[in-house]
Design a protein around this motif. Structure first.
Motif, PDB file in Angstrom:
ATOM      1  N   UNK A  43     -16.243  10.217   9.385  1.00 23.44           N
ATOM      2  CA  UNK A  43     -15.544   8.970   9.692  1.00 23.44           C
ATOM      3  C   UNK A  43     -14.209   8.866   8.970  1.00 23.44           C
ATOM      4  N   UNK A  44     -13.322   9.816   9.264  1.00 17.29           N
ATOM      5  CA  UNK A  44     -11.989   9.832   8.658  1.00 17.29           C
ATOM      6  C   UNK A  44     -10.947   9.616   9.748  1.00 17.29           C
ATOM      7  N   UNK A  45     -10.374   8.422   9.791  1.00 16.38           N
ATOM      8  CA  UNK A  45      -9.483   8.058  10.890  1.00 16.38           C
ATOM      9  C   UNK A  45      -8.202   8.861  10.910  1.00 16.38           C
ATOM     10  N   UNK A  46      -7.675   9.233   9.750  1.00 20.31           N
ATOM     11  CA  UNK A  46      -6.395   9.939   9.696  1.00 20.31           C
ATOM     12  C   UNK A  46      -6.563  11.455   9.654  1.00 20.31           C
ATOM     13  N   UNK A  47      -7.555  11.933   8.908  1.00 22.54           N
ATOM     14  CA  UNK A  47      -7.652  13.378   8.649  1.00 22.54           C
ATOM     15  C   UNK A  47      -8.728  14.084   9.458  1.00 22.54           C
ATOM     16  N   UNK A  67       1.054  10.207  -2.296  1.00 16.60           N
ATOM     17  CA  UNK A  67       1.324   8.900  -1.701  1.00 16.60           C
ATOM     18  C   UNK A  67       0.754   8.821  -0.289  1.00 16.60           C
ATOM     19  N   UNK A  68       0.838   9.914   0.469  1.00 17.70           N
ATOM     20  CA  UNK A  68       0.252   9.925   1.815  1.00 17.70           C
ATOM     21  C   UNK A  68      -1.253   9.750   1.741  1.00 17.70           C
ATOM     22  N   UNK A  69      -1.906  10.460   0.816  1.00 12.00           N
ATOM     23  CA  UNK A  69      -3.356  10.322   0.667  1.00 12.00           C
ATOM     24  C   UNK A  69      -3.724   8.883   0.307  1.00 12.00           C
ATOM     25  N   UNK A  70      -2.967   8.278  -0.596  1.00 12.29           N
ATOM     26  CA  UNK A  70      -3.244   6.890  -0.989  1.00 12.29           C
ATOM     27  C   UNK A  70      -3.069   5.939   0.188  1.00 12.29           C
ATOM     28  N   UNK A  71      -1.997   6.138   0.951  1.00  9.01           N
ATOM     29  CA  UNK A  71      -1.767   5.280   2.115  1.00  9.01           C
ATOM     30  C   UNK A  71      -2.901   5.399   3.121  1.00  9.01           C
ATOM     31  N   UNK A  72      -3.332   6.611   3.403  1.00  6.85           N
ATOM     32  CA  UNK A  72      -4.435   6.809   4.347  1.00  6.85           C
ATOM     33  C   UNK A  72      -5.728   6.196   3.817  1.00  6.85           C
ATOM     34  N   UNK A  73      -6.020   6.457   2.535  1.00  6.99           N
ATOM     35  CA  UNK A  73      -7.275   6.003   1.940  1.00  6.99           C
ATOM     36  C   UNK A  73      -7.412   4.487   2.001  1.00  6.99           C
ATOM     37  N   UNK A  74      -6.300   3.775   1.797  1.00  6.17           N
ATOM     38  CA  UNK A  74      -6.362   2.315   1.747  1.00  6.17           C
ATOM     39  C   UNK A  74      -6.142   1.696   3.120  1.00  6.17           C
ATOM     40  N   UNK A  97      -6.285   2.881   6.368  1.00 11.51           N
ATOM     41  CA  UNK A  97      -7.263   3.156   7.425  1.00 11.51           C
ATOM     42  C   UNK A  97      -8.587   3.631   6.844  1.00 11.51           C
ATOM     43  N   UNK A  98      -8.735   3.495   5.520  1.00  9.70           N
ATOM     44  CA  UNK A  98      -9.981   3.830   4.824  1.00  9.70           C
ATOM     45  C   UNK A  98     -10.431   5.261   5.087  1.00  9.70           C
ATOM     46  N   UNK A  99      -9.477   6.181   5.095  1.00 10.33           N
ATOM     47  CA  UNK A  99      -9.790   7.578   5.406  1.00 10.33           C
ATOM     48  C   UNK A  99     -10.659   8.191   4.307  1.00 10.33           C
ATOM     49  N   UNK A 100     -11.830   8.684   4.692  1.00  8.12           N
ATOM     50  CA  UNK A 100     -12.778   9.218   3.724  1.00  8.12           C
ATOM     51  C   UNK A 100     -12.387  10.598   3.209  1.00  8.12           C
ATOM     52  N   UNK A 101     -11.756  11.414   4.058  1.00  5.23           N
ATOM     53  CA  UNK A 101     -11.299  12.716   3.589  1.00  5.23           C
ATOM     54  C   UNK A 101     -10.238  12.567   2.519  1.00  5.23           C
ATOM     55  N   UNK A 102      -9.321  11.616   2.695  1.00  3.66           N
ATOM     56  CA  UNK A 102      -8.295  11.342   1.686  1.00  3.66           C
ATOM     57  C   UNK A 102      -8.942  10.861   0.395  1.00  3.66           C
ATOM     58  N   UNK A 158       0.658  -9.615   0.474  1.00  6.03           N
ATOM     59  CA  UNK A 158      -0.767  -9.637   0.765  1.00  6.03           C
ATOM     60  C   UNK A 158      -1.269  -8.208   0.845  1.00  6.03           C
ATOM     61  N   UNK A 159      -2.074  -7.820  -0.130  1.00  8.29           N
ATOM     62  CA  UNK A 159      -2.713  -6.506  -0.140  1.00  8.29           C
ATOM     63  C   UNK A 159      -4.183  -6.649   0.176  1.00  8.29           C
ATOM     64  N   UNK A 160      -4.761  -5.617   0.778  1.00  8.44           N
ATOM     65  CA  UNK A 160      -6.127  -5.745   1.301  1.00  8.44           C
ATOM     66  C   UNK A 160      -6.869  -4.425   1.203  1.00  8.44           C
ATOM     67  N   UNK A 161      -8.176  -4.543   0.961  1.00  5.37           N
ATOM     68  CA  UNK A 161      -9.089  -3.421   1.182  1.00  5.37           C
ATOM     69  C   UNK A 161     -10.420  -3.984   1.622  1.00  5.37           C
ATOM     70  N   UNK A 162     -10.938  -3.406   2.682  1.00  6.86           N
ATOM     71  CA  UNK A 162     -12.254  -3.782   3.173  1.00  6.86           C
ATOM     72  C   UNK A 162     -13.213  -2.616   3.061  1.00  6.86           C
ATOM     73  N   UNK A 163     -14.473  -2.905   3.274  1.00  6.06           N
ATOM     74  CA  UNK A 163     -15.488  -1.854   3.273  1.00  6.06           C
ATOM     75  C   UNK A 163     -16.626  -2.238   4.196  1.00  6.06           C
ATOM     76  N   UNK A 164     -17.159  -1.252   4.899  1.00 14.38           N
ATOM     77  CA  UNK A 164     -18.253  -1.562   5.819  1.00 14.38           C
ATOM     78  C   UNK A 164     -19.105  -0.333   6.087  1.00 14.38           C
TER      79      UNK A 164
END
Length: 377
Positions: free
Chosen positions: A154-158, A170-177, A179-184, A320-326
């Protein structure tokens, strides 16, 4: 296209959720459009007003090409009312709205704010915090190029990217937060070090750090939850931190993406009280305060790429900064905001766990938007 992407069953589910929260729709209060094709509607419900973005096509076959509810105002809303609505959801819920002023966290409204909840990908904020700390210490730079070392479920970017693709931190951080990319996230976890992230979690004020030690990668968590690791899962759940770490290390060659049994996750929640990442709403507030104190522009920018609540809810906020989890049975939403009106900083966070059934994203999103709207005042 809209009907293909949002089938009738999903549309009916959304409609039921809206009626359950806001009562029956009563009519259109206003409609604005600059071109006759796209515009904004104000829909009156029994309990409030929804702001809807509507796009229509040029032909009869494209009557609706886009429909998005971007905000909801509830008549006479207050924190007590929202707390009651959250308490009425099946399972366990908790929330916190607090002002952050330096090291001080001043509670404005809360319910069950010290209870530990499974928070899904919200754990990635601890990885982000440690990354920013290592960069501030001069150990790394945002522009450093590293290899994408760990693919995950379930990695949306990678997804399907070749192993060892070069990417910047910085790219890994952007992806991780964003689009919640798990590979990043897993790549950063292994790069920064599990021990370092655990230490950062403790330093950020987590009240029960043992719940997240060893700090699992997404692949390790997914694998242990699946049917391919039944014996290892039982041993892990029953062990202390040191024994759990030994189990993870001993099975490092097996706890891989190739051994994740994705079929296991189709039936509903799995072990969300035992195998997850945990935090209380107050833990998340302390983490948000730690992130803000770090004063890192790239880090704050990563959190602001996807604000999680849409443009209408975000309008009163300068930042406004955000992080969700599901995951099945788990939903968590956490925001760090600076109010436009006076520059004050706030955290709004809410979690919902139900080990018996999947939770409804739309329900919690609506409640968090209401909390955010009250905090903006």
């Amino acid at each position: 296209m809209f009907r293909a992407e949002v089938p009738q069953s999903r549309f009916a589910e959304i409609t039921r959720s809206l009626i359950a929260q806001y009562g029956r729709p009563l009519g259109v209060e206003s409609a604005q459009s600059a071109d006759g094709r796209s515009g904004t509607l104000k829909l009156r419900f029994e309990k409030g007003t929804a702001t809807v973005r509507l796009d229509v096509g040029a032909t009869a076959d494209e009557r609706v090409t886009g429909l998005l509810i971007t905000g909801f105002t509830v008549d006479g809303d207050d924190f007590h009312r929202i707390a009651g609505d959250l308490a009425g959801l099946p399972g366990a819920t908790g929330f916190l709205v607090a002002e952050i002023d330096g090291d001080a966290i001043r509670t404005i409204a809360s319910a069950n704010a010290d209870r530990q909840y499974a928070v899904g990908s919200t754990f990635k904020l601890y990885i982000l915090d440690e990354l920013a700390a290592q960069i501030a210490a001069g150990k790394r730079r945002w522009r450093d190029v590293v290899l994408l070392s760990h693919s995950s479920f379930s990695s949306a970017a990678t997804a399907n990217w070749p192993k060892d693709t070069p990417v910047t931190l910085q790219t890994l951080a952007n992806w991780m937060i964003s689009v919640s990319d798990n590979g990043a996230a897993d790549t950063l976890l292994h790069l920064l070090g599990r021990d370092a992230i655990e230490a950062r979690m403790r330093a950020a004020g987590h009240s029960e750090p043992s719940r997240n030690i060893p700090f699992l990668s997404t692949v390790e968590a997914f694998a242990l939850k699946g049917n391919n690791f039944t014996a290892e899962r039982a041993a892990f759940i029953g062990a202390d931190d040191k024994a759990q770490r030994r189990l993870i290390d001993a099975n490092a060659g097996r706890l891989t993406l190739a051994n994740v049994d994705g079929v296991s996750f189709t039936a509903g929640p799995r072990f969300i009280g035992e195998l997850e990442w945990f935090a209380s709403p107050r833990d998340i507030a302390r983490l948000m305060a730690d992130l803000r104190r770090r004063n890192s522009a790239p880090m704050m920018a990563a959190m602001a790429i996807n604000n999680g609540v849409g443009p209408v809810a975000a309008e009163p906020w300068r930042y406004l900064g955000y992080k969700g989890g599901s995951e099945n049975g788990v939903l968590s939403m956490s925001l760090l905001g600076q109010r436009k009106s006076d520059g004050k900083w706030f955290v709004v966070t809410a979690s919902w766990n139900n080990p018996e059934a999947n939770v409804e994203t739309d329900r919690l999103v609506g409640l968090v938007r209401r909390l955010l709207a009250l905090a903006a005042k």
